[in-house]
Write an enzyme that holds these catalytic residues in place. Structure first.
Site, PDB file in Angstrom:
ATOM      1  N   SER A  87       0.824  -1.216   0.000  1.00 22.39           N
ATOM      2  CA  SER A  87       0.000   0.000   0.000  1.00 22.39           C
ATOM      3  C   SER A  87       0.855   1.261   0.000  1.00 22.39           C
ATOM      4  CB  SER A  87      -0.928   0.017   1.219  1.00 22.39           C
ATOM      5  OG  SER A  87      -0.172   0.276   2.382  1.00 22.39           O
ATOM      6  N   CYS A  88       0.220   2.392  -0.341  1.00 22.16           N
ATOM      7  CA  CYS A  88       0.918   3.674  -0.420  1.00 22.16           C
ATOM      8  C   CYS A  88       0.933   4.376   0.933  1.00 22.16           C
ATOM      9  CB  CYS A  88       0.262   4.566  -1.465  1.00 22.16           C
ATOM     10  SG  CYS A  88       0.238   3.808  -3.073  1.00 22.16           S
ATOM     11  N   ASP A  89       1.256   3.629   1.967  1.00 20.09           N
ATOM     12  CA  ASP A  89       1.346   4.197   3.300  1.00 20.09           C
ATOM     13  C   ASP A  89       2.672   3.745   3.870  1.00 20.09           C
ATOM     14  OD1 ASP A  89       1.147   4.601   6.129  1.00 20.09           O
ATOM     15  OD2 ASP A  89      -1.024   4.797   5.878  1.00 20.09           O
TER      16      ASP A  89
END
Ligand SMILES: *Cc1c(COP(=O)(O)O)cnc(C)c1O
Length: 413
Positions: free
Chosen positions: A360-362
């Protein structure tokens, strides 16, 4: 020693045990301790599964249930549904005669739909909406937990006459996933509240605690039971005979660190029960979650990317990004609390440390950085990594679709 499996793996041992018991008359002896590899491979091939997915071997759940019943026969098992709410898991446990610890109307419904009776349900969450209490009461649930006066008042209004038990605040030292602080109250408050419960027309039934999940110390139940028995004595003076002690969960699954077998926990608990309550025990409840379902699951993930951050030769550490991360079901890697056993499928040879992260983009979606997993140097994009003992607290923790990644599917076999 197979260097292909990261950290110690009890899987080899399990297959040896299975061989030894072949041909015995007792069917419960033949239940596997770990998921059956051939059964899993066959299922994956037949269904052309795409990662990530969780496969739960229901025979392992059954084995764990039977082992707990056998080693701790004085305790009624209330499975903590939150650990793995797959309907097939709940159904198998209904068949075996289990009772259930639930936290919400949806869990009540799940358990009733699987064929359980409302008399075998304990609403063990100490933080309930009053409407939810009313709803459960209408469906016949008559056992509830509380740890505060305000919660007790809700129960008096919306679940009149029910059995209620007070959760004690206990130490979670030794637990890899502590459940401290947030739950429970001190003994003197519990005493006053249980007396008040009677005045309010409820049945002051007993006391509960939870020594923390993945509890690695055998002596923690002894500490908690000392408090519980003190409470029993104090209430007797007040004219109330409590009937029940709820031992909570805490029994471990098999991750990278080795843990004592369930029998060692059971005998430590049994000894502590006799020490604090003598030979005439009250009703004993145990609420296993992790220990029933944890070892039953394997989760297969795919390597999406292997990379480094610089040209610096000394910077050895590869970043390995999987198609599952903290938001996809591996929430218990928070603070690297639970360290799963990883098995790179089909890769052998020399290994080196990696940092493992999700897709994920976290940037908090890093699984393991401090704890250095070793993975083969030959690891490639598209390789499969099997994550063992992922039957508990994975699929039920997956987000509904952060970044558009679907929640982790569960297949029970
Ligand atoms: C989560 C929970 C359990 C299960 O704990 P495990 O450590 O997974 O066995 C038991 N009882 C209560 C009240 C819980 O909230």
């Amino acid at each position: 020693m197979n260097t292909n499996i990261v950290a110690t793996s009890p899987i080899k041992k399990a297959s040896r045990v299975a061989k030894k018991t072949k041909g015995t008359q007792n069917p419960s002896k033949q239940l596997p301790k770990f998921p059956n590899k051939e059964k899993i491979e066959k299922f994956i091939a037949e269904n052309q599964l795409k990662t990530p997915y969780l496969i739960v071997d229901l025979d392992v759940v059954e084995n764990n249930y039977r082992a707990l019943r056998r080693t701790l026969p004085m305790a009624t098992v209330f499975y903590a549904v939150k650990a793995n709410p797959a309907p097939e898991v709940v159904q198998r446990l209904v068949t075996l005669g289990s009772s259930f610890d639930v936290a919400s109307p949806a869990e009540v419904e799940l358990v009733l739909n699987a064929g359980a009776n409302p008399e075998n349900i304990s609403f063990g969450n100490t933080i309930k909406k009053e409407d939810d209490i009313k709803w459960a009461y209408d469906y016949g649930v008559r056992m509830y937990a509380f740890d505060s006066e305000a919660e007790l008042m809700k129960l008096a209004r919306s679940a009149p006459g029910s059995k209620v038990f007070c959760r004690l605040l206990v130490s979670c030292e030794g637990a890899d996933w502590p459940l401290s602080r947030k739950f429970g109250c001190e003994v003197d408050m519990a005493r006053d509240l249980l007396i008040k419960a009677k005045d309010l027309g409820l049945e002051p039934y007993g006391v509960s605690f939870h020594v923390g999940s993945q509890q690695t110390r055998l002596d923690q139940w002894d500490n908690a039971l000392a408090q519980a028995s003190a409470l029993f004595r104090e209430l007797k003076v007040a004219g109330i005979d409590l009937q029940m002690v709820n031992l909570g969960g805490g029994l471990p699954a098999h991750y990278t660190d080795s843990v004592s077998p369930v029998g060692s926990y059971s005998s430590a608990i049994a000894k502590a029960l006799t020490k604090h309550f003598g030979n005439k025990l009250p009703n004993i409840i145990t609420e296993p979650g992790r220990s029933l379902v944890g070892d039953s699951g394997v989760l297969d993930a795919e390597v999406v990317l292997v990379s480094k951050k610089s040209y610096n030769e000394a910077d050895e550490v590869r970043w390995v990004y999987l198609d599952i991360g903290k938001f996809g079901g591996l929430a218990e890697t928070l603070d690297e609390a639970i360290k799963y056993r990883l098995e790179p499928l089909g890769r052998k040879g020399a290994t080196a440390p990696v940092i493992l992260a999700g897709p994920s983009c976290d940037s908090m979606d890093i699984l393991y950085e401090k704890f250095k997993y070793q993975l083969p140097l030959s690891l490639q994009v598209g390789d499969k990594i099997r994550i063992h003992a992922t039957g508990a607290y994975t699929a039920s923790y997956a987000s509904v679709g952060f970044n558009g990644f679907a929640p982790l599917p569960t297949y029970c076999i």
